[in-house]
Design an enzyme around this catalytic site. Structure first.
Site, PDB file in Angstrom:
ATOM      1  N   LYS A 104       0.818  -1.219   0.000  1.00  0.00           N
ATOM      2  CA  LYS A 104       0.000   0.000   0.000  1.00  0.00           C
ATOM      3  C   LYS A 104       0.855   1.274   0.000  1.00  0.00           C
ATOM      4  O   LYS A 104       2.061   1.232   0.252  1.00  0.00           O
ATOM      5  CB  LYS A 104      -0.930  -0.034   1.223  1.00  0.00           C
ATOM      6  N   TYR A 117     -12.604  -2.038  -3.694  1.00  0.00           N
ATOM      7  CA  TYR A 117     -13.110  -2.073  -2.317  1.00  0.00           C
ATOM      8  C   TYR A 117     -14.637  -1.960  -2.245  1.00  0.00           C
ATOM      9  O   TYR A 117     -15.179  -1.624  -1.186  1.00  0.00           O
ATOM     10  CB  TYR A 117     -12.460  -0.963  -1.483  1.00  0.00           C
ATOM     11  N   ASN A 160      -2.031   0.298   6.679  1.00  0.00           N
ATOM     12  CA  ASN A 160      -1.483  -0.921   7.271  1.00  0.00           C
ATOM     13  C   ASN A 160      -0.641  -1.736   6.283  1.00  0.00           C
ATOM     14  O   ASN A 160      -0.515  -2.945   6.404  1.00  0.00           O
ATOM     15  CB  ASN A 160      -2.596  -1.757   7.912  1.00  0.00           C
ATOM     16  N   HIS A 187      -2.314  -5.372   1.549  1.00  0.00           N
ATOM     17  CA  HIS A 187      -3.602  -6.032   1.353  1.00  0.00           C
ATOM     18  C   HIS A 187      -3.341  -7.496   1.036  1.00  0.00           C
ATOM     19  O   HIS A 187      -2.345  -7.814   0.379  1.00  0.00           O
ATOM     20  CB  HIS A 187      -4.375  -5.419   0.170  1.00  0.00           C
ATOM     21  N   GLU A 197      -9.699 -10.856  -7.564  1.00  0.00           N
ATOM     22  CA  GLU A 197      -8.783  -9.718  -7.386  1.00  0.00           C
ATOM     23  C   GLU A 197      -7.604  -9.802  -8.356  1.00  0.00           C
ATOM     24  O   GLU A 197      -7.157  -8.782  -8.888  1.00  0.00           O
ATOM     25  CB  GLU A 197      -8.307  -9.666  -5.926  1.00  0.00           C
TER      26      GLU A 197
HETATM   27  P1  ADP Z   1      -7.969  -6.649   5.844  1.00  0.00           P
HETATM   28  O1  ADP Z   1      -7.150  -5.735   4.953  1.00  0.00           O
HETATM   29  O2  ADP Z   1      -7.167  -7.122   7.030  1.00  0.00           O
HETATM   30  O3  ADP Z   1      -8.602  -7.793   5.085  1.00  0.00           O
HETATM   31  P2  ADP Z   1     -10.615  -5.388   5.885  1.00  0.00           P
HETATM   32  O4  ADP Z   1     -10.891  -6.169   4.646  1.00  0.00           O
HETATM   33  O5  ADP Z   1     -11.584  -5.471   7.007  1.00  0.00           O
HETATM   34  O6  ADP Z   1      -9.151  -5.772   6.462  1.00  0.00           O
HETATM   35  O7  ADP Z   1     -10.473  -3.852   5.534  1.00  0.00           O
HETATM   36  C1  ADP Z   1      -9.871  -3.433   4.311  1.00  0.00           C
HETATM   37  C2  ADP Z   1      -8.955  -2.272   4.605  1.00  0.00           C
HETATM   38  O8  ADP Z   1      -9.734  -1.167   5.066  1.00  0.00           O
HETATM   39  C3  ADP Z   1      -7.933  -2.484   5.724  1.00  0.00           C
HETATM   40  O9  ADP Z   1      -6.779  -3.203   5.326  1.00  0.00           O
HETATM   41  C4  ADP Z   1      -7.614  -1.062   6.134  1.00  0.00           C
HETATM   42  O10 ADP Z   1      -6.723  -0.439   5.209  1.00  0.00           O
HETATM   43  C5  ADP Z   1      -8.989  -0.408   6.007  1.00  0.00           C
HETATM   44  N1  ADP Z   1      -9.723  -0.425   7.281  1.00  0.00           N
HETATM   45  C6  ADP Z   1     -10.271  -1.506   7.914  1.00  0.00           C
HETATM   46  N2  ADP Z   1     -10.878  -1.164   9.057  1.00  0.00           N
HETATM   47  C7  ADP Z   1     -10.713   0.190   9.173  1.00  0.00           C
HETATM   48  C8  ADP Z   1     -11.094   1.156  10.152  1.00  0.00           C
HETATM   49  N3  ADP Z   1     -11.803   0.825  11.240  1.00  0.00           N
HETATM   50  N4  ADP Z   1     -10.744   2.449   9.934  1.00  0.00           N
HETATM   51  C9  ADP Z   1     -10.045   2.809   8.829  1.00  0.00           C
HETATM   52  N5  ADP Z   1      -9.652   1.946   7.881  1.00  0.00           N
HETATM   53  C10 ADP Z   1      -9.971   0.654   8.042  1.00  0.00           C
HETATM   54 MG    MG Z   2     -10.016  -7.708   3.559  1.00  0.00          MG
END
Ligand code: ADP
Ligand code: MG
Length: 140
Positions: free
Chosen positions: A11, A51, A114, A117, A128
């Site tokens: 990212k 997304y 974070n 992905h 994807e």
């Molecule tokens: P993951 O990436 O671990 O699969 P999710 O699919 O739940 O997590 O969420 C997609 C992405 O959205 C996350 O990697 C993060 O960048 C963002 N995200 C998730 N939860 C939050 C939150 N509470 N606040 C802001 N951004 C979030």
């Molecule tokens: Mg996810």
């Protein structure tokens, strides 16, 4: 255990800090092989489409802002049980909850920024991968 594929994104928070190599090294050391890779600037349309499953979540707009804020590296990873293997080395979504030795524990700035992905199922991985790569861009 079957050899499968998953989809990964390094990212914008990680490309900005020049961590492309460091993240990829952790993926490789976990037993995954990079079989496709390209550095792109995601368009708004791509981010919103990618997304779309999170459209109703309160962070959707900001997440799309973030994912288009700088370059990303999209990758196809191959290995035994690739989806789970990648999720394991990524760590929990919130770096505060991520285990030691994971990419997110090592590098993530926040729950949003974070660093990586990773697909969450074989079916989503296939979708994807097809969203970003043509078949002839993947060389196993
Ligand atoms: P993951 O990436 O671990 O699969 P999710 O699919 O739940 O997590 O969420 C997609 C992405 O959205 C996350 O990697 C993060 O960048 C963002 N995200 C998730 N939860 C939050 C939150 N509470 N606040 C802001 N951004 C979030
Ligand atoms: Mg996810």
């Amino acid at each position: 255990m079957a050899v499968t594929r998953t989809f990964s994104i390094i990212k914008p928070d990680a490309t900005r800090r020049n961590l492309t190599g460091a993240v990829t090294q952790m993926l490789e050391e976990s037993g995954l092989r990079v079989v496709a890779s390209k550095r792109i600037r995601m368009s708004r349309e791509q981010a919103e489409g990618f997304y779309a499953v999170h459209k109703e979540r309160p962070f959707y707009g900001e997440l799309c802002d973030f994912m288009t804020s700088g370059p990303v590296v999209v990758q196809v990873l191959e290995g035994e049980d690739a989806v789970r293997r990648n999720r394991d080395i990524m760590g929990a979504t919130n770096p505060a909850d991520a285990a030691e030795g994971t990419i997110r524990k090592s590098f993530a700035e926040s729950i949003e920024a974070n660093s990586v992905h990773g697909s969450d199922s074989d079916e989503n991985a296939a979708n994807e991968i097809a969203f970003f790569f043509a078949k002839d861009e993947i060389v196993g």
